[in-house]
Design an enzyme around this catalytic site. Structure first.
Site, PDB file in Angstrom:
ATOM      1  CG  HIS A 160      -1.904   1.154   1.190  1.00 30.95           C
ATOM      2  ND1 HIS A 160      -3.188   1.013   0.707  1.00 30.95           N
ATOM      3  CD2 HIS A 160      -1.781   2.462   1.552  1.00 30.95           C
ATOM      4  CE1 HIS A 160      -3.818   2.173   0.785  1.00 30.95           C
ATOM      5  NE2 HIS A 160      -2.986   3.073   1.294  1.00 30.95           N
ATOM      6  CB  CYS A 161       2.109   3.348  -2.580  1.00 32.08           C
ATOM      7  SG  CYS A 161       3.151   4.807  -2.860  1.00 32.08           S
ATOM      8  N   PRO A 162       1.127   5.220   0.251  1.00 33.69           N
ATOM      9  CG  PRO A 162       2.319   6.212   1.995  1.00 33.69           C
ATOM     10  CD  PRO A 162       2.213   4.946   1.222  1.00 33.69           C
ATOM     11  CG  ASN A 165      -5.457   7.906  -1.038  1.00 34.64           C
ATOM     12  OD1 ASN A 165      -5.370   7.349   0.055  1.00 34.64           O
ATOM     13  ND2 ASN A 165      -6.594   8.444  -1.466  1.00 34.64           N
ATOM     14  CG  ASN A 166      -5.441   2.338  -4.856  1.00 34.35           C
ATOM     15  OD1 ASN A 166      -5.935   1.557  -4.036  1.00 34.35           O
ATOM     16  ND2 ASN A 166      -5.810   2.360  -6.123  1.00 34.35           N
TER      17      ASN A 166
END
Length: 310
Positions: A160-162, A165-166
């Site tokens: 999950h990559c902030p 945002n996904n």
């Protein structure tokens, strides 16, 4: 000892469920590329939305400094036009890749489908084993992992990559790879332009090489250099990691957990074709491929748990 053997037997009997059933992606795009998903995806995570905003702000800041501080005051028109068109085109490709990574369903498993009626509809063979996720009450396909931020099980979840945002998963990994590649390229381009600008300004008067005052020009360029160096290092490493994972047919989560492969690994080019679609072509590096603007403009957003979908 007996339970351990039973677990191994279950893993051997398990089949990958829901890989095509109830998929949100329908049809196919040009050149074998996945077409636009039937649902627009957006995660309502405060930290992720702030990080996504910062990403856009920094890219637009770099574009402002390159265009208005370095190129427009340049004495050579060809130098300004060529570098301006190239940098802005790459910036558009980077931001488009970011948007498509953020707004594409990464491969979420339908929530709450682990019902008795649905289990009966699968017509499982005797001894066939399936797994249920206790957190989102869904049937968990092979190689799927639960994301605590998206509140869903994601097929082939890498991480999950902030900053986008996904989650990065089965359906949007191509766009994430393109995002890291284009950010690395424009960062290197910005560093090159900054170095040339510093050399040019040192040889002449600083007032002649920029429309801004010398202190403002120096501050803007120093911050741009720091930003470009940081982004170049981060995205180049991430790009290399993603390509390595695709070629080895192994997600980052599977690598960190040292999971024993229960699937048949694809060869390197097979893995690349599975992610980017079809044979090698310019469509591989085109984030607009498969995008249907009419569909996006005609849809409405509806709330569905932690994400918005169409």
């Amino acid at each position: 000892m007996q339970s351990h053997r039973l677990r191994e037997m279950e893993q051997q009997q398990q089949r990958p469920l829901l890989q095509s059933h109830e998929s949100l992606v329908v049809g196919g795009g040009p050149g074998g590329l996945p077409s636009e998903p039937t649902q627009l995806w957006f995660i309502q995570d405060g930290c992720g939305m702030v990080c996504a905003f910062i990403t856009w702000f920094l890219v637009l800041y770099a574009d402002f400094v390159v265009t208005f501080v370095m190129l427009l005051p340049a004495k050579s028109a060809w130098y300004a036009v060529v570098n301006g068109v190239l940098f802005n085109a790459l910036a558009v490709l980077a931001l488009t890749s970011h948007l498509r990574t953020m707004l594409t369903d990464p491969g979420a498993v339908p929530k709450g489908n682990a019902t008795k009626e649905y289990m009966d509809s699968l017509q499982l063979k005797p001894g066939e084993v399936i797994y249920k996720c206790p957190k989102c009450c869904s049937i968990k396909p092979e190689r799927a992992h639960h994301c605590s931020i998206c509140k869903r099980c994601i097929r082939k979840m890498d991480h999950h990559c902030p900053w986008v945002n996904n989650c990065v998963g089965e359906n949007n990994q191509r766009f994430f790879v393109l995002f890291t590649m284009y950010i690395a390229i424009i960062s290197a381009h910005a560093l090159g332009l900054s170095g040339y600008q510093f050399v040019t300004c040192v040889r002449v008067q600083w007032n002649e090489c920029s429309d801004f005052s010398p202190p403002v020009t120096v501050m803007l360029m120093i911050f741009l250099c720091l930003e470009a160096l940081l982004f170049l290092t981060f995205t180049a490493v991430m790009f290399g990691t993603q390509i390595h994972s695709i070629c080895n047919d192994e997600t980052e989560i599977e690598r960190l957990k040292s999971e024993r492969p229960t699937w048949e690994r694809r060869l390197r080019w097979e893995g690349m074709r599975a992610v980017f679609g079809g044979k090698p072509s310019l469509l591989w590096i085109n984030p607009f491929a498969g995008l249907r603007l009419r569909h996006l403009l005609a849809t409405r957003m509806r709330k569905s748990g932690p994400e918005f979908s169409v």
